[in-house]
Scaffold this motif. Structure first.
Motif, PDB file in Angstrom:
ATOM      1  N   PRO A 139       0.848  -1.195   0.000  1.00 35.33           N
ATOM      2  CA  PRO A 139       0.000   0.000   0.000  1.00 35.33           C
ATOM      3  C   PRO A 139       0.891   1.255   0.000  1.00 35.33           C
ATOM      4  N   ILE A 140       0.308   2.406  -0.217  1.00 34.65           N
ATOM      5  CA  ILE A 140       1.075   3.651  -0.069  1.00 34.65           C
ATOM      6  C   ILE A 140       1.531   3.724   1.395  1.00 34.65           C
ATOM      7  N   GLY A 141       2.808   4.020   1.604  1.00 37.69           N
ATOM      8  CA  GLY A 141       3.338   4.046   2.978  1.00 37.69           C
ATOM      9  C   GLY A 141       3.938   2.710   3.392  1.00 37.69           C
ATOM     10  N   GLY A 142       3.737   1.667   2.566  1.00 39.31           N
ATOM     11  CA  GLY A 142       4.298   0.346   2.868  1.00 39.31           C
ATOM     12  C   GLY A 142       5.812   0.344   2.677  1.00 39.31           C
ATOM     13  N   ARG A 143       6.466  -0.528   3.418  1.00 43.31           N
ATOM     14  CA  ARG A 143       7.946  -0.551   3.370  1.00 43.31           C
ATOM     15  C   ARG A 143       8.495  -1.782   2.665  1.00 43.31           C
ATOM     16  N   LEU A 144       9.562  -1.557   1.926  1.00 47.14           N
ATOM     17  CA  LEU A 144      10.271  -2.639   1.229  1.00 47.14           C
ATOM     18  C   LEU A 144      11.712  -2.637   1.729  1.00 47.14           C
ATOM     19  N   VAL A 145      12.166  -3.770   2.253  1.00 48.05           N
ATOM     20  CA  VAL A 145      13.543  -3.861   2.746  1.00 48.05           C
ATOM     21  C   VAL A 145      14.242  -4.997   2.010  1.00 48.05           C
ATOM     22  N   THR A 146      15.440  -4.722   1.509  1.00 47.64           N
ATOM     23  CA  THR A 146      16.170  -5.741   0.742  1.00 47.64           C
ATOM     24  C   THR A 146      17.587  -5.897   1.312  1.00 47.64           C
ATOM     25  N   VAL A 147      18.071  -7.127   1.253  1.00 53.85           N
ATOM     26  CA  VAL A 147      19.475  -7.381   1.589  1.00 53.85           C
ATOM     27  C   VAL A 147      20.099  -8.094   0.393  1.00 53.85           C
ATOM     28  N   ALA A 148      21.164  -7.501  -0.156  1.00 53.43           N
ATOM     29  CA  ALA A 148      21.836  -8.062  -1.337  1.00 53.43           C
ATOM     30  C   ALA A 148      23.227  -8.521  -0.937  1.00 53.43           C
ATOM     31  N   PHE A 149      23.746  -9.512  -1.680  1.00 54.06           N
ATOM     32  CA  PHE A 149      25.066 -10.050  -1.325  1.00 54.06           C
ATOM     33  C   PHE A 149      26.113  -9.885  -2.414  1.00 54.06           C
ATOM     34  N   HIS A 150      25.701  -9.400  -3.576  1.00 51.52           N
ATOM     35  CA  HIS A 150      26.730  -9.060  -4.555  1.00 51.52           C
ATOM     36  C   HIS A 150      26.243  -7.931  -5.440  1.00 51.52           C
ATOM     37  N   ALA A 151      27.203  -7.374  -6.193  1.00 54.53           N
ATOM     38  CA  ALA A 151      26.941  -6.130  -6.923  1.00 54.53           C
ATOM     39  C   ALA A 151      25.797  -6.270  -7.925  1.00 54.53           C
ATOM     40  N   LEU A 152      25.657  -7.452  -8.538  1.00 50.62           N
ATOM     41  CA  LEU A 152      24.611  -7.609  -9.559  1.00 50.62           C
ATOM     42  C   LEU A 152      23.229  -7.448  -8.933  1.00 50.62           C
ATOM     43  N   GLU A 153      23.051  -8.042  -7.749  1.00 54.68           N
ATOM     44  CA  GLU A 153      21.768  -7.915  -7.047  1.00 54.68           C
ATOM     45  C   GLU A 153      21.559  -6.471  -6.609  1.00 54.68           C
ATOM     46  N   ASP A 154      22.596  -5.899  -6.015  1.00 52.88           N
ATOM     47  CA  ASP A 154      22.444  -4.558  -5.445  1.00 52.88           C
ATOM     48  C   ASP A 154      22.147  -3.522  -6.530  1.00 52.88           C
ATOM     49  N   ARG A 155      22.756  -3.708  -7.697  1.00 51.38           N
ATOM     50  CA  ARG A 155      22.531  -2.780  -8.819  1.00 51.38           C
ATOM     51  C   ARG A 155      21.063  -2.823  -9.248  1.00 51.38           C
ATOM     52  N   ARG A 174      33.062 -10.103  12.034  1.00 50.90           N
ATOM     53  CA  ARG A 174      33.959 -10.997  12.799  1.00 50.90           C
ATOM     54  C   ARG A 174      33.203 -12.242  13.279  1.00 50.90           C
ATOM     55  N   SER A 175      31.993 -12.025  13.786  1.00 49.86           N
ATOM     56  CA  SER A 175      31.280 -13.192  14.347  1.00 49.86           C
ATOM     57  C   SER A 175      30.567 -13.992  13.265  1.00 49.86           C
ATOM     58  N   ASN A 176      30.276 -13.374  12.119  1.00 53.37           N
ATOM     59  CA  ASN A 176      29.622 -14.103  11.028  1.00 53.37           C
ATOM     60  C   ASN A 176      30.228 -13.639   9.692  1.00 53.37           C
ATOM     61  N   PRO A 177      31.370 -14.248   9.311  1.00 51.03           N
ATOM     62  CA  PRO A 177      32.082 -13.778   8.107  1.00 51.03           C
ATOM     63  C   PRO A 177      31.202 -13.787   6.849  1.00 51.03           C
ATOM     64  N   ARG A 178      30.151 -14.624   6.831  1.00 49.06           N
ATOM     65  CA  ARG A 178      29.291 -14.666   5.644  1.00 49.06           C
ATOM     66  C   ARG A 178      28.490 -13.374   5.467  1.00 49.06           C
ATOM     67  N   SER A 179      28.490 -12.531   6.482  1.00 46.59           N
ATOM     68  CA  SER A 179      27.721 -11.278   6.368  1.00 46.59           C
ATOM     69  C   SER A 179      28.524 -10.198   5.630  1.00 46.59           C
ATOM     70  N   ARG A 180      29.818 -10.470   5.332  1.00 46.31           N
ATOM     71  CA  ARG A 180      30.708  -9.377   4.955  1.00 46.31           C
ATOM     72  C   ARG A 180      30.278  -8.580   3.727  1.00 46.31           C
ATOM     73  N   SER A 181      29.606  -9.223   2.780  1.00 46.53           N
ATOM     74  CA  SER A 181      29.267  -8.472   1.566  1.00 46.53           C
ATOM     75  C   SER A 181      27.815  -7.973   1.584  1.00 46.53           C
ATOM     76  N   ALA A 182      27.121  -8.093   2.708  1.00 48.88           N
ATOM     77  CA  ALA A 182      25.684  -7.724   2.737  1.00 48.88           C
ATOM     78  C   ALA A 182      25.470  -6.217   2.630  1.00 48.88           C
ATOM     79  N   LYS A 183      24.407  -5.864   1.918  1.00 50.11           N
ATOM     80  CA  LYS A 183      24.026  -4.453   1.786  1.00 50.11           C
ATOM     81  C   LYS A 183      22.519  -4.361   1.975  1.00 50.11           C
ATOM     82  N   LEU A 184      22.112  -3.597   2.965  1.00 49.95           N
ATOM     83  CA  LEU A 184      20.669  -3.485   3.258  1.00 49.95           C
ATOM     84  C   LEU A 184      20.157  -2.125   2.787  1.00 49.95           C
ATOM     85  N   ARG A 185      19.040  -2.161   2.096  1.00 52.27           N
ATOM     86  CA  ARG A 185      18.375  -0.912   1.653  1.00 52.27           C
ATOM     87  C   ARG A 185      16.908  -0.980   2.047  1.00 52.27           C
TER      88      ARG A 185
END
Ligand SMILES: C[S@@+](CC[C@H](N)C(=O)[O-])C[C@H]1O[C@@H](n2cnc3c(N)ncnc32)[C@H](O)[C@@H]1O
Length: 299
Positions: free
Chosen positions: A229-245, A280-291
């Motif tokens: 709806p109008i005012g609704g939120r969309l949150v994304t987490v990407a792990f590489h440049a192709l997704e983030d682009r 440090r505690s979760n190395p798999r998180s290193r490339s994450a990007k949240l928008r």
């Protein structure tokens, strides 16, 4: 068949996801990528009315069983690709949507799923429904040029032609069956750099192609435009440049929703990345990007 849980998935940027999604009591949220249910659980714990979760992987759907017992009617799991969310959700009935793209640790750590170049398993890489070919089908039957294009476009592998040529030569002697056969061939022909396995980009390219990942993401983002709806939120987490682009470009486009010209307002000025402590505690998180974005009528 019972699944054995050898690994666990640590949700990435979970607190930041919650802060950006800002779930409110009584509202309904869509988690497009259930995985191990880390995000779903965090959202449900905030007293929202309901979370409807999707995953294409039947193992993830099995993992959701205890959630049904714990949260009752406040939780629903749908075994489907997120490119099909519109078949299960009416426009305007969810207040926020979250996508944590990529694969879960369960998928990478289970050797038999064939995602990992570190472990030996069948060369598969299919996350679940919606994949036409396994990775073995691609390397054993596709034309050399098509393999090179897949590695270049989806793996951003600059040595794609050299690798594709070697794959086609090797398969004429013996078709590939396992992840290690492919990883060893690549390690033989591509010089290694410290801390970076030469097979990384080839495996990424094959995985993205096999699972149609970029098309899935593009479609899910387009559907979110219509479902929120109008005012609704969309949150994304990407792990590489192709997704983030894809996400960045999508969020900059205006779109029509029921006769209104709409767009997305950024919730955070800058992309959110994990803290040093989280990496440090979760190395798999290193490339994450949240928008995060809020759907608005354009003025
Ligand atoms: C990174 S994990 C999500 C982890 C989750 N946020 C958590 O906290 O446990 C991504 C999940 O999305 C699923 N997935 C990937 N592409 C999908 C698609 N096109 N449709 C539905 N599920 C998908 C994968 O099977 C995987 O289980």
């Amino acid at each position: 068949m019972d699944i054995q849980y050898h690994s666990t998935h640590i949700p990435v940027l979970c607190a930041e996801m919650l802060e950006t999604l800002a779930p409110s009591p009584g509202k309904v949220y869509l988690d497009g990528t259930f995985g191990g249910g880390g995000y779903t659980r965090a959202i449900l714990k905030t007293n929202v009315a309901k979370v409807i979760a999707f995953d294409r992987d039947s193992d993830a759907v099995k993992r959701a069983e205890p959630f049904k017992e714990e949260f009752g009617e406040r939780f629903e799991i749908v075994h489907a690709c997120f490119s099909d969310i519109h078949k299960h959700i009416e426009p305007g009935t969810v207040d926020g949507i979250v996508f944590d793209f990529g694969i879960s640790s369960y998928q990478v750590d289970e050797a038999h799923r064939g995602f990992s170049f570190r472990q030996n398993g069948p060369l598969d890489m299919r996350m679940g429904i919606g994949s036409q070919y396994s990775a073995a089908d691609v390397v054993n039957t596709f034309k050399e040029k098509d393999i090179a294009d897949i590695l270049y476009l989806y793996g951003e592998e600059s040595r794609s032609k050299k690798i594709a040529k070697a794959i086609v030569e090797a398969r004429s002697i013996q078709p590939f069956e396992t992840t290690q056969e492919l990883a060893l061939l690549i390690r033989k022909i591509v010089p290694s750099q410290e801390g970076f396995d030469p097979a990384t980009l080839t495996f990424q390219g094959l995985r993205i192609f096999v699972n149609n990942e970029l098309i899935e993401i593009e479609r899910a983002l387009q559907l979110s435009n219509q479902l929120l709806p109008i005012g609704g939120r969309l949150v994304t987490v990407a792990f590489h440049a192709l997704e983030d682009r894809l996400i960045k470009n999508h969020s900059q486009m205006d779109f029509n929703h029921q006769g209104y010209l709409c767009s997305y307002a950024k919730i955070n000025k800058k992309v959110i990345v994990p803290s040093q402590e989280e990496v440090r505690s979760n190395p798999r998180s290193r490339s994450a990007k949240l928008r995060g974005f809020i759907k608005q009528v354009r003025r």
